[in-house]
Design a protein around this motif. Structure first.
Motif, PDB file in Angstrom:
ATOM      1  N   ALA A 205       0.783  -1.041   0.036  1.00 33.07           N
ATOM      2  CA  ALA A 205       0.205   0.447   0.153  1.00 33.07           C
ATOM      3  C   ALA A 205       0.380   0.926   0.222  1.00 33.07           C
ATOM      4  CB  ALA A 205      -0.735  -0.388   0.591  1.00 33.07           C
ATOM      5  N   SER A 206       2.073   1.421   1.090  1.00 32.92           N
ATOM      6  CA  SER A 206       2.859   2.356   1.255  1.00 32.92           C
ATOM      7  C   SER A 206       4.146   2.268  -0.343  1.00 32.92           C
ATOM      8  CB  SER A 206       3.697   2.103   1.699  1.00 32.92           C
ATOM      9  OG  SER A 206       4.847   3.138   1.985  1.00 32.92           O
ATOM     10  N   LEU A 207       4.072   1.260  -1.069  1.00 33.51           N
ATOM     11  CA  LEU A 207       4.626   1.765  -2.051  1.00 33.51           C
ATOM     12  C   LEU A 207       3.734   1.927  -3.245  1.00 33.51           C
ATOM     13  CD1 LEU A 207       7.167   0.620  -3.937  1.00 33.51           C
ATOM     14  CD2 LEU A 207       6.480  -1.456  -3.970  1.00 33.51           C
ATOM     15  N   LEU A 208       2.595   2.337  -3.301  1.00 34.83           N
ATOM     16  CA  LEU A 208       1.333   2.259  -4.062  1.00 34.83           C
ATOM     17  C   LEU A 208       1.425   3.672  -4.277  1.00 34.83           C
ATOM     18  CD1 LEU A 208      -1.466  -0.467  -4.138  1.00 34.83           C
ATOM     19  CD2 LEU A 208       0.549   0.490  -6.149  1.00 34.83           C
ATOM     20  N   ALA A 209       1.228   4.114  -2.648  1.00 35.20           N
ATOM     21  CA  ALA A 209       1.456   5.584  -2.458  1.00 35.20           C
ATOM     22  C   ALA A 209       2.205   6.590  -3.217  1.00 35.20           C
ATOM     23  CB  ALA A 209       0.736   6.009  -1.080  1.00 35.20           C
ATOM     24  N   LEU A 210       3.473   5.673  -3.514  1.00 33.89           N
ATOM     25  CA  LEU A 210       4.336   5.984  -2.819  1.00 33.89           C
ATOM     26  C   LEU A 210       5.203   6.514  -4.804  1.00 33.89           C
ATOM     27  CD1 LEU A 210       7.903   7.374  -2.311  1.00 33.89           C
ATOM     28  CD2 LEU A 210       8.224   5.203  -2.469  1.00 33.89           C
ATOM     29  N   ASN A 211       3.801   5.507  -5.281  1.00 30.48           N
ATOM     30  CA  ASN A 211       4.793   5.840  -7.265  1.00 30.48           C
ATOM     31  C   ASN A 211       3.281   6.787  -7.773  1.00 30.48           C
ATOM     32  OD1 ASN A 211       6.297   4.049  -6.778  1.00 30.48           O
ATOM     33  ND2 ASN A 211       5.006   1.970  -7.492  1.00 30.48           N
ATOM     34  N   LYS A 214       4.832  10.247  -6.416  1.00 32.90           N
ATOM     35  CA  LYS A 214       5.980  10.369  -7.367  1.00 32.90           C
ATOM     36  C   LYS A 214       4.987  10.813  -9.056  1.00 32.90           C
ATOM     37  CE  LYS A 214       9.479   7.579  -5.889  1.00 32.90           C
ATOM     38  NZ  LYS A 214      10.420   6.377  -6.283  1.00 32.90           N
ATOM     39  N   LYS A 215       4.673  10.296  -9.499  1.00 31.31           N
ATOM     40  CA  LYS A 215       3.144  11.023 -10.680  1.00 31.31           C
ATOM     41  C   LYS A 215       3.190  12.251  -9.932  1.00 31.31           C
ATOM     42  CE  LYS A 215      -0.290  10.031 -13.554  1.00 31.31           C
ATOM     43  NZ  LYS A 215      -1.441   8.209 -13.936  1.00 31.31           N
ATOM     44  N   ASP A 216       2.197  11.831  -9.039  1.00 29.12           N
ATOM     45  CA  ASP A 216       1.958  13.572  -8.751  1.00 29.12           C
ATOM     46  C   ASP A 216       2.686  14.963  -8.567  1.00 29.12           C
ATOM     47  OD1 ASP A 216      -1.195  12.311  -8.641  1.00 29.12           O
ATOM     48  OD2 ASP A 216      -0.621  12.574  -6.605  1.00 29.12           O
ATOM     49  N   ASN A 217       4.385  14.430  -7.616  1.00 31.13           N
ATOM     50  CA  ASN A 217       4.758  15.583  -7.690  1.00 31.13           C
ATOM     51  C   ASN A 217       5.621  15.803  -8.219  1.00 31.13           C
ATOM     52  OD1 ASN A 217       3.864  15.418  -4.968  1.00 31.13           O
ATOM     53  ND2 ASN A 217       5.339  15.465  -4.085  1.00 31.13           N
TER      54      ASN A 217
END
Length: 366
Positions: A205-211, A214-217
């Protein structure tokens, strides 16, 4: 021919001067030549000054000639109106306003020529000033855009730190479920049990949130970097727009200010040279004793003054005589009986008419 021209330039009475000696004529030839060549120098100086301002050769020459003619007329007037006197202090007092005017003319004539003589040195001063103005201009423009650019960079840095923080958190979760699977931490049981699955789900879940982060930022960072590029382009455009103004900073006032930053002694001596040229006709007249021309001019002016006084006195006497004759004529007429009786009759008739008119008005009112 040249002698007659310079005599005309001196402003003297040619009829009187032609009857004077050659030495006296040569003196006024020198005065006229000084007046003429001063006007020529004024014309050159005026042309250069106007060319510096308007950058138009033919217009500068035309108005320079007009300026030279104006100076010529002023100098000729100043020289021609100085009259020799027996008292030197009266001559100096008479010439003092003209000397002040001549000093002003000398300054006006000498300054443009100084600008031309010291043109290379003035250009060097102007180049230094332009370079400094360019640096100052860039600094001032940068002060307008730097705070906004710095603010956007700090926002980009915050977005990158947010990604790094999330990466550290995700890596920590990865290390946790790997250690659980290897039996190094947590339950310390080797294998993929329920605790392992729970920790693996948190990591995923954290990895999905990280990806997603990254995309949003990355999109936000791209937008902000475009904003920085636009601000930098605006900054460069402002510098480019203002640069021609700095490049054209070489007008008359800028050159005069640059001349003031050079050593004053050479400029002062050039001013003294033109002051000497301008004042030489005046001081030549003040210093020189009365000449043949001065005596003849004084004699002519005295003769005209005497003749005018005679005419005034004669007219006054004629007026007084006419007044006395008229008094006597009217006095004699006033003593005649026929005239008295006639005027008495006319007065009586006039009073009758007035009485009749008053009676008619009163009757109408009633």
């Amino acid at each position: 021919m040249l002698k007659k021209f310079f005599i005309t330039c001196s402003g003297v009475d040619k009829t009187i001067l032609n009857n004077c000696s050659d030495g006296e004529q040569n003196k006024y030839v020198g005065v006229g030549a000084t007046v003429f060549f001063t006007a020529v120098m004024a014309s050159i100086a005026g042309s250069y000054a106007l060319y510096t301002v308007f950058d138009n050769l033919y217009g500068a020459i035309f108005f320079g000639i007009i300026w030279g003619l104006l100076i010529f007329n002023l100098d000729r007037f100043i020289v021609s109106t100085i009259k020799k006197s027996d008292a030197k202090w009266k001559e100096f007092l008479q010439a003092s306003p003209r000397i002040v005017l001549v000093v002003i003319i000398a300054i006006v004539i000498s300054k443009p020529l100084e600008l031309k003589l010291f043109e290379k040195e003035i250009n060097q001063v102007l180049l230094t000033e332009k370079n400094q103005m360019t640096l100052d201009n860039k600094t001032q423009i940068a002060e307008q855009f730097t705070p906004e650019i710095a603010k956007i960079n700090s926002e980009i840095e915050a977005l990158k730190i947010e990604i790094l923080t999330k990466e550290s958190e995700t890596n920590a979760l990865y290390e946790t479920f790997i250690a659980e699977a290897e039996g190094r931490k947590g339950t310390k049981l080797l294998g993929k049990g329920p605790v392992y699955k729970e920790k693996r789900e948190k990591h995923d879940a954290s990895l999905l949130a990280l990806n997603q982060l990254k995309k949003d930022n990355a999109a936000k960072i791209y937008t902000k970097e475009l904003a920085i590029v636009n601000l930098q382009k605006k900054q460069e455009l402002s510098e480019t727009t203002s640069q021609p103004i700095i490049a054209n900073f070489d007008g008359l006032m800028a050159r005069i200010n640059a001349l003031g930053k050079l050593p004053w002694l050479p400029s002062f001596f050039i001013f003294l040279l033109f002051l000497t040229i301008e004042t030489s006709p005046i001081f030549a007249k003040l210093i020189s004793p009365k000449g043949e021309y001065d005596f003849k001019l004084e004699d002519n002016e005295s003769a005209i003054k005497t003749w005018v006084q005679q005419q005034v006195l004669q007219r006054e006497e004629m007026l007084n005589a006419d007044i006395n004759i008229n008094k006597k004529v009217y006095h004699d007429i006033s003593e005649e009986e026929n005239l008295y009786a006639y005027k008495q009759k006319m007065a009586r008739d006039l009073m009758k008419l007035q009485a009749d008119s008053f009676y008619n008005k009163q009757q109408k009112m009633l």
